[in-house]
Design a protein around this motif. Structure first.
Motif, PDB file in Angstrom:
ATOM      1  N   CYS A 290       0.843  -1.193   0.000  1.00  0.00           N
ATOM      2  CA  CYS A 290       0.000   0.000   0.000  1.00  0.00           C
ATOM      3  C   CYS A 290       0.883   1.249   0.000  1.00  0.00           C
ATOM      4  O   CYS A 290       2.106   1.157   0.003  1.00  0.00           O
ATOM      5  N   GLY A 291       0.245   2.405   0.030  1.00  0.00           N
ATOM      6  CA  GLY A 291       0.981   3.655   0.126  1.00  0.00           C
ATOM      7  C   GLY A 291       0.137   4.833  -0.316  1.00  0.00           C
ATOM      8  O   GLY A 291      -1.015   4.676  -0.738  1.00  0.00           O
ATOM      9  N   MET A 292       0.730   6.021  -0.215  1.00  0.00           N
ATOM     10  CA  MET A 292       0.073   7.233  -0.691  1.00  0.00           C
ATOM     11  C   MET A 292       0.247   7.336  -2.200  1.00  0.00           C
ATOM     12  O   MET A 292       1.335   7.076  -2.731  1.00  0.00           O
ATOM     13  N   VAL A 293      -0.816   7.678  -2.908  1.00  0.00           N
ATOM     14  CA  VAL A 293      -0.767   7.746  -4.368  1.00  0.00           C
ATOM     15  C   VAL A 293       0.281   8.766  -4.799  1.00  0.00           C
ATOM     16  O   VAL A 293       0.311   9.908  -4.309  1.00  0.00           O
ATOM     17  N   HIS A 294       1.164   8.363  -5.703  1.00  0.00           N
ATOM     18  CA  HIS A 294       2.261   9.223  -6.158  1.00  0.00           C
ATOM     19  C   HIS A 294       1.692  10.457  -6.874  1.00  0.00           C
ATOM     20  O   HIS A 294       0.747  10.340  -7.673  1.00  0.00           O
ATOM     21  N   PRO A 295       2.253  11.644  -6.613  1.00  0.00           N
ATOM     22  CA  PRO A 295       1.772  12.863  -7.302  1.00  0.00           C
ATOM     23  C   PRO A 295       1.792  12.729  -8.818  1.00  0.00           C
ATOM     24  O   PRO A 295       0.924  13.298  -9.502  1.00  0.00           O
ATOM     25  N   ASN A 296       2.762  12.003  -9.367  1.00  0.00           N
ATOM     26  CA  ASN A 296       2.816  11.845 -10.826  1.00  0.00           C
ATOM     27  C   ASN A 296       1.593  11.087 -11.353  1.00  0.00           C
ATOM     28  O   ASN A 296       1.123  11.342 -12.459  1.00  0.00           O
ATOM     29  N   ALA A 312      -3.698   4.064  -1.687  1.00  0.00           N
ATOM     30  CA  ALA A 312      -4.158   2.872  -2.407  1.00  0.00           C
ATOM     31  C   ALA A 312      -3.503   1.647  -1.786  1.00  0.00           C
ATOM     32  O   ALA A 312      -2.484   1.734  -1.105  1.00  0.00           O
ATOM     33  N   TRP A 313      -4.124   0.506  -2.020  1.00  0.00           N
ATOM     34  CA  TRP A 313      -3.558  -0.759  -1.557  1.00  0.00           C
ATOM     35  C   TRP A 313      -3.981  -1.862  -2.517  1.00  0.00           C
ATOM     36  O   TRP A 313      -4.921  -1.692  -3.303  1.00  0.00           O
ATOM     37  N   GLY A 314      -3.276  -2.975  -2.458  1.00  0.00           N
ATOM     38  CA  GLY A 314      -3.617  -4.109  -3.305  1.00  0.00           C
ATOM     39  C   GLY A 314      -3.214  -5.414  -2.658  1.00  0.00           C
ATOM     40  O   GLY A 314      -2.204  -5.500  -1.952  1.00  0.00           O
ATOM     41  N   MET A 315      -4.010  -6.440  -2.913  1.00  0.00           N
ATOM     42  CA  MET A 315      -3.719  -7.765  -2.359  1.00  0.00           C
ATOM     43  C   MET A 315      -4.255  -8.826  -3.304  1.00  0.00           C
ATOM     44  O   MET A 315      -5.161  -8.564  -4.116  1.00  0.00           O
ATOM     45  N   GLY A 316      -3.712 -10.042  -3.206  1.00  0.00           N
ATOM     46  CA  GLY A 316      -4.181 -11.140  -4.031  1.00  0.00           C
ATOM     47  C   GLY A 316      -5.374 -11.831  -3.405  1.00  0.00           C
ATOM     48  O   GLY A 316      -5.312 -12.288  -2.256  1.00  0.00           O
ATOM     49  N   ILE A 317      -6.470 -11.916  -4.130  1.00  0.00           N
ATOM     50  CA  ILE A 317      -7.663 -12.595  -3.623  1.00  0.00           C
ATOM     51  C   ILE A 317      -7.381 -14.080  -3.427  1.00  0.00           C
ATOM     52  O   ILE A 317      -7.798 -14.677  -2.426  1.00  0.00           O
ATOM     53  N   ASP A 318      -6.650 -14.677  -4.374  1.00  0.00           N
ATOM     54  CA  ASP A 318      -6.321 -16.097  -4.253  1.00  0.00           C
ATOM     55  C   ASP A 318      -5.501 -16.345  -2.977  1.00  0.00           C
ATOM     56  O   ASP A 318      -5.721 -17.331  -2.268  1.00  0.00           O
ATOM     57  N   ARG A 319      -4.560 -15.446  -2.706  1.00  0.00           N
ATOM     58  CA  ARG A 319      -3.665 -15.629  -1.561  1.00  0.00           C
ATOM     59  C   ARG A 319      -4.428 -15.559  -0.239  1.00  0.00           C
ATOM     60  O   ARG A 319      -4.271 -16.413   0.642  1.00  0.00           O
TER      61      ARG A 319
END
Length: 360
Positions: A290-296, A312-319
């Protein structure tokens, strides 16, 4: 008259001994049909004198009535016997167990179940679901997410590229669901609060990787969003998803092109006898990034980073499905084994709810 009595006795005997309805019908036709024996006697009445007609006519009609009544009684007996025989041959063993109804026999795949669980949890926090195409442009999948030219993820060993178009550009199978975040920021004005579940594709295949897998990403864009909000959301999600009252989390510095600062998230667990239990123990397990969305990224999507920020964050549903339900091999999720599905699957009518229990 003696001949009539003999005929009557004979017909009644034939009726009494008829073995089935077909034999009984044959007796009826022989006696009362157009050319039947009793019908023939009735036809002779017209040639008799009035006195003969009076005496013999009454006797013949009485015989006819007796035969008709006997036929009706015997027909009822034969019908009852035929029904009894049919019931005896079509008996149902009521001691056998009932077959399961389709809604009981069918099973929901664990990935579909976890997808519903994720949606239920984040919907309760006010998130909507955003979706996008599996086939993406290089611009949405990489460029607008701050991937520089020459980044390893752009190379063929990671990404499924299509053949180049006439202008040299190439479509690809998305390597993450982050392009859905890009499409959302391009089509909506802040504030934004969405999750992006879906299929993703990378050239990788072993016990812990498959060429096609599932991800869920989350995005929040607002004027005052910060890491404190992100930590709370992830903490509440993990508690709800793993169905524990409390769970410790550890955030470690990391790097992703599309977030700054970037963090890896570990959750508290205990490994014991081949099982993992969350919310207890002294071990840690990495679960998401996860982290803060990059200004770019904000600029590339037409959002002023001086006015808005987000995370934003992301993870694997399968995992996370494997972690929660004790599935040892990722490849089993795609084997289409009905026996496996019967063991790990969920009944179709058991819809996950926060009040009733996600995996009850």
């Amino acid at each position: 008259m003696s001949d009539l009595a003999t005929l009557e006795t004979s017909i009644l005997d034939q009726i009494a001994t008829a073995g089935d309805e077909a034999a009984l019908e044959a007796v009826r036709v022989a006696a009362l049909g157009k050319k039947g024996s009793i019908s023939a006697l009735l036809a002779t009445l017209g040639k008799m004198s009035p006195e003969e007609r009076k005496t013999q006519g009454a006797a013949i009609n009485l015989a006819k009535d007796k035969v008709t009544q006997a036929l009706a009684v015997r027909r009822d007996v034969l019908k009852s016997a035929a029904l009894d025989a049919r019931l005896a041959s079509e008996t149902v063993d009521v001691t056998l167990p009932l077959r399961d109804a389709p809604a009981e026999a069918g099973r929901i795949h664990p990935l579909s179940q976890v997808w519903d669980e994720l949606t239920t949890i984040f919907a309760d926090m006010g998130f909507s679901v955003a979706e996008g195409p599996d086939i993406e442009t290089d611009d949405y999948n990489f460029t607008k997410l701050n991937f520089p030219e020459g980044h390893p993820a752009r190379e063929m060993h990671d990404t499924f590229f299509f053949h180049p178009k006439q202008d040299g550009s190439r479509m690809l199978l998305r390597t993450h669901t982050s392009p859905v975040q890009v499409r959302t920021m391009l089509s909506q004005k802040p504030p934004i609060r969405v999750i992006c579940p879906g299929r993703t594709y990378r050239i990788d295949s072993d016990a812990t990787h498959t060429p096609q897998f599932h991800q869920v990403e989350g995005l929040v864009i607002d004027k005052h969003s910060h890491l404190g909000h992100l930590k709370w959301i992830l903490h509440e999600f993990c508690k709800a998803f793993f169905e524990v009252d409390h769970i410790n989390m550890r955030f470690r510095p990391s790097f992703f092109p599309f977030t700054e600062p970037s963090l890896e998230v570990d959750i508290q667990c205990r490994r014991d006898k081949g099982e993992i239990r969350f919310g207890e123990g002294e071990d840690w397990l990495e679960i998401l990034g996860c982290g803060m969305v990059h200004p770019n990224v904000l600029r590339a999507c037409g959002i002023d980073p001086d006015e808005y920020q987000g995370f934003a964050w992301g993870m694997g549903i399968d995992r996370i499905a494997m972690l929660k339900y004790g599935i040892a091999d990722l490849r089993q999720l795609f084997d289409s084994d009905v026996r496996w599905l019967s063991h790990y699957g969920f009944k179709p009518l058991e819809v996950p709810t926060l009040a009733g229990g996600l995996s009850s």
